[in-house]
Write a protein that holds these residues in place. Structure first.
Motif, short mmCIF file in Angstrom:
data_model
loop_
_atom_site.label_atom_id
_atom_site.label_comp_id
_atom_site.label_asym_id
_atom_site.label_seq_id
_atom_site.Cartn_x
_atom_site.Cartn_y
_atom_site.Cartn_z
N GLY A 17 40.56 35.66 41.18
CA GLY A 17 39.39 36.51 40.89
C GLY A 17 38.68 36.03 39.63
O GLY A 17 37.46 35.91 39.58
N HIS A 18 39.48 35.72 38.59
CA HIS A 18 38.91 35.17 37.36
C HIS A 18 38.26 33.82 37.64
O HIS A 18 37.16 33.54 37.20
N GLN A 21 34.96 34.14 39.26
CA GLN A 21 33.92 34.56 38.31
C GLN A 21 33.41 33.34 37.54
O GLN A 21 32.20 33.15 37.38
N HIS A 92 29.03 38.21 33.51
CA HIS A 92 30.23 39.03 33.71
C HIS A 92 30.21 39.57 35.14
O HIS A 92 29.16 39.63 35.77
N GLY A 93 31.37 39.95 35.62
CA GLY A 93 31.46 40.52 36.98
C GLY A 93 30.79 41.87 37.05
O GLY A 93 30.48 42.48 36.02
N ASP A 95 31.91 44.68 37.51
CA ASP A 95 32.70 45.85 37.13
C ASP A 95 32.35 46.15 35.68
O ASP A 95 31.46 45.54 35.12
N ARG A 120 32.12 40.51 41.86
CA ARG A 120 33.55 40.60 41.63
C ARG A 120 34.28 40.24 42.92
O ARG A 120 33.80 40.56 44.00
N THR A 121 35.41 39.55 42.79
CA THR A 121 36.16 39.15 43.98
C THR A 121 36.90 40.36 44.55
O THR A 121 37.72 40.96 43.87
N SER A 125 43.16 42.31 41.69
CA SER A 125 42.98 42.67 40.29
C SER A 125 44.35 42.51 39.65
O SER A 125 45.37 42.50 40.33
N TRP A 167 37.31 49.61 40.85
CA TRP A 167 37.63 48.37 40.14
C TRP A 167 39.12 48.19 39.93
O TRP A 167 39.64 47.10 40.00
#
Length: 362
Positions: A17-18, A21, A92-93, A95, A120-121, A125, A167
């Motif tokens: 996910g990071h 982004q 930024h994502g 969220d 956001r993916t 999380s 989120w």
């Protein structure tokens, strides 16, 4: 003039996910600088990180879309920081990130029009991954409904006293070919490349894996590293408990995001066969210092590369394993649960405020 992009975050337990982004942020410009917060800053605003700042710096630096990291970046993103690194805007994502006193950490750059958002993916999380780690049972791959441990755990994670934040909540990742294409390098090996094959679970892709891959990468002038990822059932056979924590699709993206890896074999055979070596024209097969579990029939999975004289053990210099990470997390379990509930409550409060604003507009 090249467009310089800024991203920042804790990057504790870096997951795909990071990486996604950072991939999207890099696509918005020509040069990506990633600010990583110190342990002290994170502890103040969120609670103690799982990884040390040194581990987190190394992890972010290994993501292939990152051009440069800025260690010790401030928790609140200011215009001063963007100017210091000559960045045009920050990404930024979609969220929200709040400071300890509940303020939006991107308020200043948003007001100045130097803020961009990326998607956001869905389906991952850190909270979700931590949750999965707390289910150290084998039932993980059979029937989750009957697993009371799991049910007990889902009540603690991603849920505040009421409601459910989109989120922090636990959801399921759905793989598509498009995601794999976006992460893949698409580069074929060139003449003169040393084709190196490594295989494993690469579960919870972490700094121990990065250390190993970096060492393997240094073995050749022009390395082309192919990582073979075992299917979930195979990993469960040799690791037991509820491993792997990430499924094959998630592990594929995590490994593809690493700058040292050129290609991934999804669901590689456990034994490194003659067929596989010939098909990829492998010059060298490497394995770390971890134990090699025999194949189902008791044979050595590296028998063929050893017979060809192309097998090499590589000491990564790191003793970090997926097991150790899970232990770190379970040790902090109560702190994490408290932290996630606090985060959830903050996010829900903001959602509620956003909803009220919308209503007032109409």
């Amino acid at each position: 003039r090249p467009v310089r992009v800024w991203c920042d975050g804790c990057y504790d337990m870096v997951h795909y996910g990071h990486s996604n982004q950072l991939r999207q942020a890099r696509a918005m410009g020509d040069y990506l600088i990633v600010g990583v917060h110190t342990d002290e800053e994170i502890a103040k605003h969120k609670g103690p990180p799982v990884f040390t700042q040194e581990e987190r710096y190394k992890m972010v630096q290994a993501i292939k879309w990152v051009d440069e990291i800025a260690p010790g970046a401030p928790y609140v993103t200011t215009l001063e920081t963007l100017d210091k690194y000559s960045c045009d805007f920050c990404v930024h994502g979609d969220d929200i990130t709040l400071t300890i006193d509940g303020k939006d950490t991107y308020e200043e750059v948003k007001t100045a029009g130097r803020y961009r958002e990326c998607k956001r993916t869905q389906g991952v999380s850190t909270t979700d991954l931590v949750g999965r780690m707390l289910l150290m049972t084998k039932a993980h791959h059979s029937n989750i409904d009957e697993d009371l441990d799991y049910r007990k755990h889902t009540d603690n994670f991603g849920k505040g006293p009421k409601g459910h934040s989109p989120w922090t909540g636990v959801s399921q990742f759905l793989q598509t070919s498009q995601k794999i294409i976006q992460f893949a390098s698409g580069k074929e090996p060139e003449p003169g490349d040393t084709i190196i094959y490594v295989a494993g679970a690469f579960d919870l892709f972490h700094v121990g894996h990065v250390d190993f891959l970096e060492k393997v990468h240094q073995l050749a002038e022009k390395p082309y590293i192919i990582a073979g990822l075992h299917f979930d059932q195979e990993v469960n056979r040799y690791k037991g408990k509820n491993y792997p924590i990430m499924n094959i699709h998630e592990r594929t993206l995590s490994v593809l995001a690493c700058r040292y890896v050129s290609e991934v074999v999804i669901g590689a055979p456990y034994a490194v066969t003659a067929d596989l070596l010939d098909h990829f024209r492998v010059t060298l097969v490497c394995h770390g210092m971890t134990e090699v579990v025999p194949d189902k029939d008791g044979s050595d999975p590296y028998e063929e590369p050893k017979r060809r004289g192309i097998f090499q053990l590589v000491d990564s210099g790191s003793n970090l394993t997926t097991d150790l990470i899970v232990q770190r997390i379970i040790k902090n379990r109560l702190e994490f649960e408290a932290r996630n509930q606090k985060k959830e409550a903050k996010e829900l409060a903001v959602l509620e405020a956003m909803r009220r604003l919308e209503e007032e507009k109409h």
